[in-house]
Scaffold this motif. Structure first.
Motif, PDB file in Angstrom:
ATOM      1  N   LEU A 256       0.840  -1.188   0.000  1.00 23.99           N
ATOM      2  CA  LEU A 256       0.000   0.000   0.000  1.00 23.99           C
ATOM      3  C   LEU A 256       0.880   1.244   0.000  1.00 23.99           C
ATOM      4  CD1 LEU A 256      -2.948  -0.837   2.435  1.00 23.99           C
ATOM      5  CD2 LEU A 256      -3.030  -0.542  -0.045  1.00 23.99           C
ATOM      6  N   GLY A 257       0.573   2.168  -0.902  1.00 20.16           N
ATOM      7  CA  GLY A 257       1.368   3.371  -1.077  1.00 20.16           C
ATOM      8  C   GLY A 257       2.302   3.309  -2.262  1.00 20.16           C
ATOM      9  N   ALA A 258       2.475   2.119  -2.848  1.00 22.41           N
ATOM     10  CA  ALA A 258       3.394   1.958  -3.975  1.00 22.41           C
ATOM     11  C   ALA A 258       2.765   2.473  -5.268  1.00 22.41           C
ATOM     12  CB  ALA A 258       3.768   0.491  -4.146  1.00 22.41           C
ATOM     13  N   PRO A 259       3.579   3.041  -6.169  1.00 20.70           N
ATOM     14  CA  PRO A 259       3.077   3.360  -7.512  1.00 20.70           C
ATOM     15  C   PRO A 259       2.838   2.063  -8.291  1.00 20.70           C
ATOM     16  CG  PRO A 259       5.131   4.537  -6.993  1.00 20.70           C
ATOM     17  CD  PRO A 259       4.974   3.458  -5.975  1.00 20.70           C
ATOM     18  N   VAL A 260       1.816   2.074  -9.126  1.00 15.09           N
ATOM     19  CA  VAL A 260       1.470   0.905  -9.939  1.00 15.09           C
ATOM     20  C   VAL A 260       1.147   1.379 -11.349  1.00 15.09           C
ATOM     21  CG1 VAL A 260      -0.083  -1.058 -10.230  1.00 15.09           C
ATOM     22  CG2 VAL A 260       0.546  -0.320  -7.919  1.00 15.09           C
ATOM     23  N   TRP A 261       1.850   0.837 -12.339  1.00 15.30           N
ATOM     24  CA  TRP A 261       1.565   1.163 -13.731  1.00 15.30           C
ATOM     25  C   TRP A 261       0.528   0.186 -14.251  1.00 15.30           C
ATOM     26  CZ3 TRP A 261       1.970   4.945 -17.027  1.00 15.30           C
ATOM     27  CH2 TRP A 261       1.782   4.700 -18.389  1.00 15.30           C
ATOM     28  N   ILE A 262      -0.599   0.720 -14.762  1.00 20.48           N
ATOM     29  CA  ILE A 262      -1.632  -0.168 -15.274  1.00 20.48           C
ATOM     30  C   ILE A 262      -1.759  -0.024 -16.785  1.00 20.48           C
ATOM     31  CG2 ILE A 262      -2.857  -0.027 -13.064  1.00 20.48           C
ATOM     32  CD1 ILE A 262      -5.076   1.468 -14.563  1.00 20.48           C
ATOM     33  N   ARG A 307     -14.842  -3.684 -16.548  1.00 21.58           N
ATOM     34  CA  ARG A 307     -14.433  -5.056 -16.196  1.00 21.58           C
ATOM     35  C   ARG A 307     -13.552  -5.543 -17.331  1.00 21.58           C
ATOM     36  NH1 ARG A 307     -16.061  -8.675 -12.443  1.00 21.58           N
ATOM     37  NH2 ARG A 307     -15.634 -10.874 -12.866  1.00 21.58           N
ATOM     38  N   ASP A 308     -12.270  -5.215 -17.245  1.00 24.80           N
ATOM     39  CA  ASP A 308     -11.383  -5.360 -18.394  1.00 24.80           C
ATOM     40  C   ASP A 308     -10.106  -6.127 -18.060  1.00 24.80           C
ATOM     41  OD1 ASP A 308     -13.060  -3.854 -20.087  1.00 24.80           O
ATOM     42  OD2 ASP A 308     -12.260  -1.983 -19.279  1.00 24.80           O
ATOM     43  N   PRO A 309      -9.533  -6.755 -19.088  1.00 25.81           N
ATOM     44  CA  PRO A 309      -8.228  -7.424 -18.914  1.00 25.81           C
ATOM     45  C   PRO A 309      -7.087  -6.417 -19.060  1.00 25.81           C
ATOM     46  CG  PRO A 309      -8.993  -7.721 -21.146  1.00 25.81           C
ATOM     47  CD  PRO A 309     -10.086  -6.954 -20.429  1.00 25.81           C
ATOM     48  N   GLY A 310      -5.885  -6.904 -18.948  1.00 25.76           N
ATOM     49  CA  GLY A 310      -4.712  -6.047 -19.107  1.00 25.76           C
ATOM     50  C   GLY A 310      -3.534  -6.595 -18.326  1.00 25.76           C
ATOM     51  N   ARG A 311      -2.752  -5.676 -17.792  1.00 25.54           N
ATOM     52  CA  ARG A 311      -1.568  -6.063 -17.015  1.00 25.54           C
ATOM     53  C   ARG A 311      -1.173  -4.899 -16.127  1.00 25.54           C
ATOM     54  NH1 ARG A 311       3.213  -9.316 -19.907  1.00 25.54           N
ATOM     55  NH2 ARG A 311       1.500 -10.832 -19.850  1.00 25.54           N
ATOM     56  N   MET A 312      -0.621  -5.199 -14.965  1.00 20.41           N
ATOM     57  CA  MET A 312      -0.154  -4.133 -14.077  1.00 20.41           C
ATOM     58  C   MET A 312       1.222  -4.461 -13.526  1.00 20.41           C
ATOM     59  SD  MET A 312      -2.764  -4.720 -10.862  1.00 20.41           S
ATOM     60  CE  MET A 312      -1.830  -4.665  -9.325  1.00 20.41           C
ATOM     61  N   TYR A 313       1.983  -3.399 -13.309  1.00 27.15           N
ATOM     62  CA  TYR A 313       3.351  -3.498 -12.825  1.00 27.15           C
ATOM     63  C   TYR A 313       3.489  -2.635 -11.574  1.00 27.15           C
ATOM     64  CZ  TYR A 313       4.200  -5.026 -17.661  1.00 27.15           C
ATOM     65  OH  TYR A 313       4.148  -5.665 -18.877  1.00 27.15           O
ATOM     66  N   VAL A 314       4.051  -3.196 -10.522  1.00 23.17           N
ATOM     67  CA  VAL A 314       4.294  -2.444  -9.302  1.00 23.17           C
ATOM     68  C   VAL A 314       5.671  -1.787  -9.408  1.00 23.17           C
ATOM     69  CG1 VAL A 314       4.408  -2.537  -6.791  1.00 23.17           C
ATOM     70  CG2 VAL A 314       2.966  -4.161  -8.035  1.00 23.17           C
ATOM     71  N   LEU A 315       5.746  -0.488  -9.120  1.00 20.78           N
ATOM     72  CA  LEU A 315       7.031   0.207  -9.097  1.00 20.78           C
ATOM     73  C   LEU A 315       7.593   0.112  -7.690  1.00 20.78           C
ATOM     74  CD1 LEU A 315       5.964   1.212 -11.814  1.00 20.78           C
ATOM     75  CD2 LEU A 315       6.879   3.478 -11.254  1.00 20.78           C
TER      76      LEU A 315
END
Length: 330
Positions: A256-262, A307-315
């Motif tokens: 919690l508090g981390a940047p996340v690229w979606i 309600r969509d697919p995709g990918r996320m990356y935690v910085l």
């Protein structure tokens, strides 16, 4: 991450130039939201990054120099949904119109886990006469969806607002009533939305009441009217969240508090740097996120369709990111 989460996940550290649309985003907006909660991160590496963020660095360089994007996968497909802050009509007192109570959490519900089910709470005598009512609203269906969102604003008869935030739950697992309607064959997966569910419940009052009771989970609230009207509701970090920049995540996988690229696909693709500032009972998994859309009916309609697919990356801070890799990958 928890030890269980670690043992079941695959981790990959990538470069920023592999993030689709990264250069086009508003990194300054993301940095502002990051500052809102980074002071609450306790580990030394996060605290050092937060101190540097307070010195107004060039936003894109700040993220690129001090973080690395980390893809965390647990074997489940990515899923992006949306949530919002609903507005309900209500009163601080029960009236002939405002008959449905918004409850604070009883002390025993904090100790006995799980506690009573939704059915027991609404149909039994446990809550009566204890002064646990924060307010009364005029629509039990909207109250049900307020519990799903976890926070909201109640418009009082004098035009002022009472804001409520999540205090806790009865400890029962959340059960989707939309999924239940699909299971029954009432609707297909692609037909179900919050508006469709609300309309069905209202058209079928007896069956609709029973459908709502299918979800044994029950959410209790606290008044948070000290949050200014121009700020977002409080998230899990007890700070205001920001429209289209805050997301709810599973803290077993995402700090919690981390940047996340979606990288959200679907009808309205989204490539954006978010900040993980909230959680949700239905948000479980390494590639699961709920995007905060905003306040009010328009935000609710958009959130209900998402309600969509995709990918996320935690910085993550650089050393922390590489420390997550198995030794064979380093």
């Amino acid at each position: 991450m928890t030890q269980m989460a670690q043992s079941e996940t695959r981790v990959q550290v990538i470069d920023f130039d592999q993030l689709e649309g990264w250069a086009a985003d508003d990194h300054a907006a993301a940095l502002t939201v990051f500052r809102n909660t980074c002071q609450d991160l306790k580990d030394p590496d996060w605290r050092a990054l937060c101190a540097f963020a307070a010195q107004n660095p060039e936003p894109r360089a700040f993220f690129e120099l001090l973080f690395r994007p980390v893809l965390i996968e647990d074997g489940n497909d990515a899923l992006f949904t949306g949530y919002f802050e609903p507005e309900l009509d209500g009163s601080r007192w029960e009236t002939s119109r405002f008959r449905y109570p918004v409850y604070a959490m009883p002390p025993e519900a904090r100790v006995n886990r799980p506690w009573l089910t939704r059915r027991d709470i609404l149909n039994g005598p446990t809550m009566s006469g204890r002064g646990l009512e924060i307010a009364w609203v005029d629509d039990p269906v909207e109250l049900f969806f307020l519990q799903i969102q976890g926070s909201g604003r109640i418009r009082l008869p004098d035009g002022s607002f009472l804001r409520v935030g999540y205090e806790g739950s009865n400890g029962h697992d959340y059960s989707s009533i939309g999924a239940e309607l699909v299971r029954r064959g009432t609707y297909s997966v692609h037909q179900v939305s919050a508006d469709v569910i609300k309309n069905w419940v209202r058209r079928n009052p007896d069956a609709g009441r029973e459908l709502l009771l299918h979800n044994a989970s029950y959410v209790f609230f606290r008044e948070v009217s000290e949050v200014p009207a121009d700020r977002g509701p409080l998230g899990a970090m007890n700070r205001s969240i920001t429209t289209m920049r805050s997301i709810a995540v599973d803290p077993a996988f995402v700090t919690l508090g981390a940047p996340v690229w979606i990288e959200k696909d679907g009808e309205s693709p989204m490539r954006r740097l978010m900040i993980a500032q909230d959680t949700g009972s239905a948000i479980k998994g390494a590639q699961r996120a709920d995007v905060f859309i905003g306040t009010g009916d328009d935000a609710g309609r958009f959130a209900g369709q998402l309600r969509d697919p995709g990918r996320m990356y935690v910085l993550l801070p650089i050393q922390r990111a590489y420390a997550m890799l198995p030794e064979s990958a380093i």
